[in-house]
Scaffold this motif. Sequence first.
Motif, mmCIF file in Angstrom:
data_model
loop_
_atom_site.group_PDB
_atom_site.id
_atom_site.type_symbol
_atom_site.label_atom_id
_atom_site.label_comp_id
_atom_site.label_asym_id
_atom_site.label_seq_id
_atom_site.Cartn_x
_atom_site.Cartn_y
_atom_site.Cartn_z
ATOM 1 N N LYS A 128 30.063 47.863 48.521
ATOM 2 C CA LYS A 128 30.580 48.826 47.552
ATOM 3 C C LYS A 128 31.915 48.352 47.002
ATOM 4 O O LYS A 128 32.806 47.960 47.762
ATOM 5 N N ILE A 129 32.037 48.380 45.690
ATOM 6 C CA ILE A 129 33.269 47.931 45.033
ATOM 7 C C ILE A 129 33.754 49.033 44.104
ATOM 8 O O ILE A 129 33.014 49.482 43.216
ATOM 9 N N PHE A 130 34.972 49.471 44.319
ATOM 10 C CA PHE A 130 35.577 50.459 43.420
ATOM 11 C C PHE A 130 36.436 49.706 42.401
ATOM 12 O O PHE A 130 37.485 49.148 42.744
ATOM 13 N N ALA A 131 35.956 49.653 41.170
ATOM 14 C CA ALA A 131 36.655 48.887 40.120
ATOM 15 C C ALA A 131 36.607 49.641 38.796
ATOM 16 O O ALA A 131 36.376 49.062 37.738
ATOM 17 N N GLY A 132 36.836 50.953 38.867
ATOM 18 C CA GLY A 132 36.750 51.767 37.654
ATOM 19 C C GLY A 132 37.673 51.337 36.529
ATOM 20 O O GLY A 132 37.224 51.192 35.377
ATOM 21 N N PRO A 133 38.969 51.115 36.781
ATOM 22 C CA PRO A 133 39.853 50.705 35.688
ATOM 23 C C PRO A 133 39.417 49.409 35.008
ATOM 24 O O PRO A 133 39.561 49.244 33.811
ATOM 25 N N ARG A 134 38.840 48.472 35.797
ATOM 26 C CA ARG A 134 38.373 47.214 35.208
ATOM 27 C C ARG A 134 37.173 47.437 34.298
ATOM 28 O O ARG A 134 37.053 46.845 33.231
ATOM 29 N N VAL A 135 36.261 48.307 34.742
ATOM 30 C CA VAL A 135 35.101 48.629 33.904
ATOM 31 C C VAL A 135 35.569 49.288 32.611
ATOM 32 O O VAL A 135 35.074 48.987 31.519
ATOM 33 N N LYS A 153 27.903 39.653 29.803
ATOM 34 C CA LYS A 153 28.404 38.319 30.133
ATOM 35 C C LYS A 153 29.780 38.393 30.811
ATOM 36 O O LYS A 153 30.701 37.640 30.507
ATOM 37 N N VAL A 154 29.897 39.340 31.728
ATOM 38 C CA VAL A 154 31.153 39.543 32.440
ATOM 39 C C VAL A 154 31.188 38.656 33.667
ATOM 40 O O VAL A 154 30.209 38.562 34.409
ATOM 41 N N ASP A 155 32.318 37.997 33.875
ATOM 42 C CA ASP A 155 32.500 37.181 35.078
ATOM 43 C C ASP A 155 32.630 38.126 36.272
ATOM 44 O O ASP A 155 33.467 39.017 36.291
ATOM 45 N N LEU A 156 31.777 37.915 37.266
ATOM 46 C CA LEU A 156 31.801 38.792 38.430
ATOM 47 C C LEU A 156 33.145 38.757 39.151
ATOM 48 O O LEU A 156 33.563 39.741 39.765
ATOM 49 N N ASP A 157 33.828 37.599 39.066
ATOM 50 C CA ASP A 157 35.138 37.517 39.723
ATOM 51 C C ASP A 157 36.134 38.476 39.075
ATOM 52 O O ASP A 157 37.067 38.951 39.731
ATOM 53 N N GLU A 158 35.920 38.763 37.780
ATOM 54 C CA GLU A 158 36.812 39.685 37.089
ATOM 55 C C GLU A 158 36.683 41.092 37.654
ATOM 56 O O GLU A 158 37.633 41.882 37.646
ATOM 57 N N LEU A 159 35.482 41.422 38.148
ATOM 58 C CA LEU A 159 35.259 42.744 38.706
ATOM 59 C C LEU A 159 35.561 42.793 40.198
ATOM 60 O O LEU A 159 36.006 43.815 40.720
ATOM 61 N N GLN A 160 35.311 41.671 40.900
ATOM 62 C CA GLN A 160 35.492 41.676 42.348
ATOM 63 C C GLN A 160 36.825 41.102 42.783
ATOM 64 O O GLN A 160 37.236 41.270 43.928
ATOM 65 N N GLY A 161 37.530 40.423 41.839
ATOM 66 C CA GLY A 161 38.758 39.733 42.200
ATOM 67 C C GLY A 161 39.821 40.695 42.698
ATOM 68 O O GLY A 161 39.922 41.834 42.274
ATOM 69 N N GLU A 162 40.633 40.184 43.608
ATOM 70 C CA GLU A 162 41.698 40.997 44.166
ATOM 71 C C GLU A 162 42.893 40.999 43.221
ATOM 72 O O GLU A 162 43.053 40.125 42.385
ATOM 73 N N GLN A 202 31.397 55.596 26.225
ATOM 74 C CA GLN A 202 30.760 55.688 27.544
ATOM 75 C C GLN A 202 29.255 55.856 27.402
ATOM 76 O O GLN A 202 28.478 55.312 28.190
ATOM 77 N N THR A 203 28.840 56.605 26.391
ATOM 78 C CA THR A 203 27.401 56.827 26.179
ATOM 79 C C THR A 203 26.686 55.521 25.882
ATOM 80 O O THR A 203 25.610 55.230 26.429
ATOM 81 N N ALA A 204 27.279 54.674 25.016
ATOM 82 C CA ALA A 204 26.645 53.409 24.643
ATOM 83 C C ALA A 204 26.547 52.469 25.835
ATOM 84 O O ALA A 204 25.505 51.831 26.067
ATOM 85 N N MET A 205 27.635 52.379 26.621
ATOM 86 C CA MET A 205 27.590 51.480 27.779
ATOM 87 C C MET A 205 26.625 52.012 28.834
ATOM 88 O O MET A 205 25.875 51.223 29.459
ATOM 89 N N ALA A 206 26.643 53.313 29.050
ATOM 90 C CA ALA A 206 25.736 53.887 30.053
ATOM 91 C C ALA A 206 24.281 53.630 29.685
ATOM 92 O O ALA A 206 23.454 53.304 30.554
ATOM 93 N N GLU A 207 23.966 53.728 28.389
ATOM 94 C CA GLU A 207 22.583 53.479 27.948
ATOM 95 C C GLU A 207 22.200 52.030 28.200
ATOM 96 O O GLU A 207 21.082 51.734 28.643
ATOM 97 N N ALA A 208 23.111 51.093 27.963
ATOM 98 C CA ALA A 208 22.810 49.676 28.174
ATOM 99 C C ALA A 208 22.655 49.354 29.656
ATOM 100 O O ALA A 208 21.898 48.452 30.029
ATOM 101 N N ARG A 249 38.436 48.864 31.096
ATOM 102 C CA ARG A 249 39.052 47.861 30.233
ATOM 103 C C ARG A 249 37.993 47.023 29.523
ATOM 104 O O ARG A 249 38.144 46.677 28.353
ATOM 105 N N ILE A 250 36.927 46.696 30.235
ATOM 106 C CA ILE A 250 35.837 45.935 29.616
ATOM 107 C C ILE A 250 35.211 46.744 28.481
ATOM 108 O O ILE A 250 34.966 46.243 27.386
ATOM 109 N N ARG A 251 34.952 48.029 28.749
ATOM 110 C CA ARG A 251 34.332 48.884 27.731
ATOM 111 C C ARG A 251 35.248 49.039 26.511
ATOM 112 O O ARG A 251 34.796 48.923 25.366
ATOM 113 N N ASN A 252 36.531 49.294 26.767
ATOM 114 C CA ASN A 252 37.466 49.449 25.650
ATOM 115 C C ASN A 252 37.623 48.154 24.867
ATOM 116 O O ASN A 252 37.774 48.159 23.647
#
Length: 469
Positions: A5-12, A60-69, A23-29, A14-17
Amino acid sequence: MAETKIFAGPRVRRIRNGLSLTQTAMAEALAISPSYLNLIERNQRPLTVQLLLKLSSVYKVDLDELQGETSGSAAQLREVFADPLLAGELPGDQELIEVAEAAPNVASGILKLYRAYREQSLRLKDLTGLLSQEGHGAALSETRLPMDGVRDLFETQPSYFAGLDAAAEAFHARLSPADDLLTALREWLRREHGLAVRTLPIHAMPNLRRRYDRHSMRLFLSERLSPEEQLREIAMEASALAFPDVFTQTLDDMPLSGGEARRIARFELARYAAHALMMPYGVFHAAALRARYDVDLLRARFRVSFEQAASRLTTLQRPDMAGIPFFMMEIDNAGHRLRRGGAQGFPQARFGGQCPKLAVHSAFTQPGQVLVDRVEMPGGAIFLTVARTLEGPQAGFQERVRRTALLLGCDSAHAGETVYGDGASPPVPVGTACRLCDRQGCLSRAEPPVTRPLGLDEMVTGLSVFDFQ
C-alpha cells in the motif's frame, strides 16, 4: 500475499493537474469512481499495485515518481528547522515529511529563502568583523538618532496636516497679498512683531541660510538663496509667529520621543506651513486641475520653485478636495536619499525608489530637463514618474555646485489626469532595489539579490557579475 500500500495522494494530484485533467476524467481512464480518486488524492485510500500499473500504462508515469521517497527534501527541511531560530517550532519530523510530500514547491521555496538568509547573515558577520578591524568596534549601537525617527515618521504617514493647512489658508486671506506675497509678509512681520528682514552677502554669513537675531529683531537671509527660497524662509518664520498654537497641537499629536526629535519635526512642519501659505490649498488645487498637474505652469503661476510646487502636490489630500496621491523623493548625485514623502506616505514596499534604472538618476546628466517615464515593478504595478534636477544655494567661483534630483510619482491609473501621461512610452521594467529584485539579465544590477543564490559558473558568464539561478 498482502498488497503493498502506497499513500501518494499529493503526487497523484500533481500529475492530474499537470495534465489539466478533472477528477472525473482521470477516474474514468483508471476505471475507478471519482469519489474513490478524491479519497486517494486526500491520502484516505492507498494506491494499490494495480492502480500503480494503470497510472504507468495510461499516463506514462514513472513508478519511481509515485513510490520515491522524499527523504532528500525532508532532510534539507530538517536542517532548516534545526536552526536556533526555528528549533522549538516542530515537535517531530512528521510535519516536515508532510510538507515535502504535499507541497514540494513550498518546500523548495523555504529552502531557497533559508539559503538567502544564511548568505545574508554571513555577509553581515563579515561586515561586523571588518568594522572591528578598522577600529569601529563590534558592539554597534542599535539606538536610532532622533533625525531617523522623525524622517521615518514623515515618510510613512500622509503628507497632509489639516490644522496647518487651514491656518495657513486663513492667514493668507487676512494678508490679501494679491500677487506680492513677499512684500505682504515683510510688512506684516514689521508691523505685528517689529521684525525686519535683511539679506546679507555671502562673506557676512558664509555658512548659514538664515539667522534670526532676537536681540535686534532682525531676520537675516543669505544671498545664496534664490528669491523662491528666500520667500519660503520668510513664510516659515511668519507661520510660526502667526499660529504657534497650531504647531504645538500638531506636534503633540505626533509620536515623538525627546526634545531633539520635536525640534526637528517642528522645522519640517514649518516648511509644510510655508508651502501652504505660498500656495493656499483651494487656489492651488483648482490651478493644479486646470494645468493638469503641470509643475512648470504651477511654479510660474505661484512664483515658486519646481521643488516647492512638486512638494505641494504631494499634500493635496483634503477629504472634500483631494488631488492625485503623488509621492516624491529627493536624492543627491551619489544616490543618497535626502527626503521622501507622499500624499499617502511614500510607497516603500510597492515602489522602493532604489532602482538605478529610474530616471531620477539620469536627470543629473540632463540638468534642468523634465524626464517622464512609466515604470513597471516585478509584481506588475505601474507608476508614472517625473524627474528633474534641483539647483541648490548659489555657489561661488571655486565652490562645488550642490545639485540634487527630485522624483515625483503616482500610480499609472492617474496618468490620464496629468499632462505627463500624454503619449507616455512603454513601461520600463524596474525593481524596488537590487537586493530585493530578481529580474534576470539586468544590465543595471549593482548588487546581488538576497532572495536568490548566486549562479556562478566557470563555463558561462551572464550580463552581470551578480548572475543568479
